[in-house]
Design a protein around this motif. Structure first.
Motif, PDB file in Angstrom:
ATOM      1  N   LEU A 141      36.730  36.622  47.318  1.00 43.90           N
ATOM      2  CA  LEU A 141      36.510  35.338  46.640  1.00 43.90           C
ATOM      3  C   LEU A 141      35.786  35.525  45.318  1.00 43.90           C
ATOM      4  O   LEU A 141      36.099  34.874  44.316  1.00 43.90           O
ATOM      5  CB  LEU A 141      35.730  34.394  47.567  1.00 43.90           C
ATOM      6  N   VAL A 142      34.795  36.405  45.325  1.00 45.67           N
ATOM      7  CA  VAL A 142      34.077  36.681  44.078  1.00 45.67           C
ATOM      8  C   VAL A 142      35.020  37.276  43.051  1.00 45.67           C
ATOM      9  O   VAL A 142      34.988  36.916  41.866  1.00 45.67           O
ATOM     10  CB  VAL A 142      32.873  37.612  44.354  1.00 45.67           C
ATOM     11  N   ALA A 143      35.882  38.172  43.518  1.00 44.17           N
ATOM     12  CA  ALA A 143      36.843  38.794  42.593  1.00 44.17           C
ATOM     13  C   ALA A 143      37.810  37.743  42.047  1.00 44.17           C
ATOM     14  O   ALA A 143      38.159  37.770  40.861  1.00 44.17           O
ATOM     15  CB  ALA A 143      37.609  39.898  43.307  1.00 44.17           C
ATOM     16  N   GLN A 144      38.247  36.805  42.913  1.00 46.58           N
ATOM     17  CA  GLN A 144      39.161  35.757  42.445  1.00 46.58           C
ATOM     18  C   GLN A 144      38.471  34.848  41.439  1.00 46.58           C
ATOM     19  O   GLN A 144      39.051  34.454  40.436  1.00 46.58           O
ATOM     20  CB  GLN A 144      39.661  34.914  43.622  1.00 46.58           C
ATOM     21  N   ARG A 145      37.216  34.514  41.691  1.00 46.24           N
ATOM     22  CA  ARG A 145      36.474  33.663  40.761  1.00 46.24           C
ATOM     23  C   ARG A 145      36.296  34.367  39.427  1.00 46.24           C
ATOM     24  O   ARG A 145      36.432  33.777  38.388  1.00 46.24           O
ATOM     25  CB  ARG A 145      35.101  33.313  41.328  1.00 46.24           C
ATOM     26  N   GLY A 146      35.974  35.631  39.557  1.00 44.97           N
ATOM     27  CA  GLY A 146      35.781  36.405  38.321  1.00 44.97           C
ATOM     28  C   GLY A 146      37.051  36.482  37.521  1.00 44.97           C
ATOM     29  O   GLY A 146      37.051  36.333  36.299  1.00 44.97           O
ATOM     30  N   SER A 147      38.179  36.702  38.170  1.00 42.90           N
ATOM     31  CA  SER A 147      39.434  36.786  37.446  1.00 42.90           C
ATOM     32  C   SER A 147      39.882  35.410  36.952  1.00 42.90           C
ATOM     33  O   SER A 147      40.514  35.281  35.925  1.00 42.90           O
ATOM     34  CB  SER A 147      40.537  37.418  38.307  1.00 42.90           C
ATOM     35  N   GLY A 148      39.513  34.358  37.645  1.00 42.97           N
ATOM     36  CA  GLY A 148      39.826  32.997  37.226  1.00 42.97           C
ATOM     37  C   GLY A 148      39.032  32.607  35.994  1.00 42.97           C
ATOM     38  O   GLY A 148      39.509  31.922  35.137  1.00 42.97           O
ATOM     39  N   HIS A 149      37.779  33.096  35.900  1.00 45.75           N
ATOM     40  CA  HIS A 149      36.959  32.792  34.731  1.00 45.75           C
ATOM     41  C   HIS A 149      37.479  33.526  33.501  1.00 45.75           C
ATOM     42  O   HIS A 149      37.337  33.040  32.394  1.00 45.75           O
ATOM     43  CB  HIS A 149      35.493  33.201  34.980  1.00 45.75           C
TER      44      HIS A 149
END
Length: 152
Positions: A141-149
Motif C-alpha cells: 500500500l505504501v508503494a502504491q501511494r508512493g507511485s500514485g503521488h
C-alpha cells in the motif's frame, strides 16, 4: 461501607469438603483400602507358598531368638518373617501403584504438555506468518501511494 459477612461454620466446612483435593484424597484412601486386600491375598496366596517351598508357608513363623531359650512366651523373639511379609506387601503395592497409576498418568500428562507446546508453536508460527503478510500488505500500500503521488 459494606461489611463483609464471614461464612458460617457450616458453610466453611462445606467448602472444605467440596474442594477437589479433599474428595480426591477420600477416593484414594478408599481405593487404597480395597487394594490392600488384593495385595494381602497375593502375598498369602502366592508369595507365602513360594517361600513355603523352602520352609514354612506362614512368614510369621520365621523368627530368631535373642535369649538362650525361646519356648512359648519365654525369651526374646525377633519376628523377622512378619517384617519380610510386610515389606513384600509394601513393595508389591508400590510397584502396582507406580506401574499401573503413576507411570501411565505421567506419560499422559507429558503427551498433553507436548500437544500444548506444539499447539503454542503452531500458534506462534501462524501469528508470525500473519504479521509478515500484514507487513507485506502495508508495504504494498505504501508503494502504491508512493507511485500514485509521483503521477500527479
Amino acid at each position: 461501607m459494606s461489611e463483609k459477612k464471614e461464612p458460617s461454620l457450616w458453610e466453611g466446612f462445606k467448602a472444605f469438603l467440596m474442594r477437589g483435593n479433599v474428595v480426591d484424597l477420600a477416593v484414594a484412601v478408599v481405593i487404597g483400602a480395597a487394594f490392600t486386600n488384593i495385595v494381602n491375598a497375593v502375598v498369602k496366596g502366592i508369595i507365602n507358598p513360594v517361600v513355603g517351598a523352602i520352609g514354612t508357608k506362614n512368614l510369621d513363623h520365621y523368627s530368631s531368638c535373642l535369649s538362650s531359650t525361646c519356648k512359648g512366651e519365654e525369651g526374646i523373639r525377633i519376628l523377622w518373617g512378619s517384617v519380610l511379609g510386610a515389606t513384600l506387601s509394601f513393595v508389591i503395592t508400590a510397584a502396582v501403584v507406580y506401574f499401573l497409576m503413576v507411570l501411565p498418568m505421567a506419560k499422559y500428562l507429558a503427551r498433553l504438555e507436548a500437544r500444548r507446546k506444539a499447539k503454542e508453536g503452531t500458534q506462534e508460527v501462524i501469528e508470525v506468518t500473519e504479521l509478515e503478510v500484514l507487513k507485506e500488505i502495508r508495504d504494498a500500500l505504501v508503494a502504491q501511494r508512493g507511485s500514485g503521488h509521483d503521477r500527479r
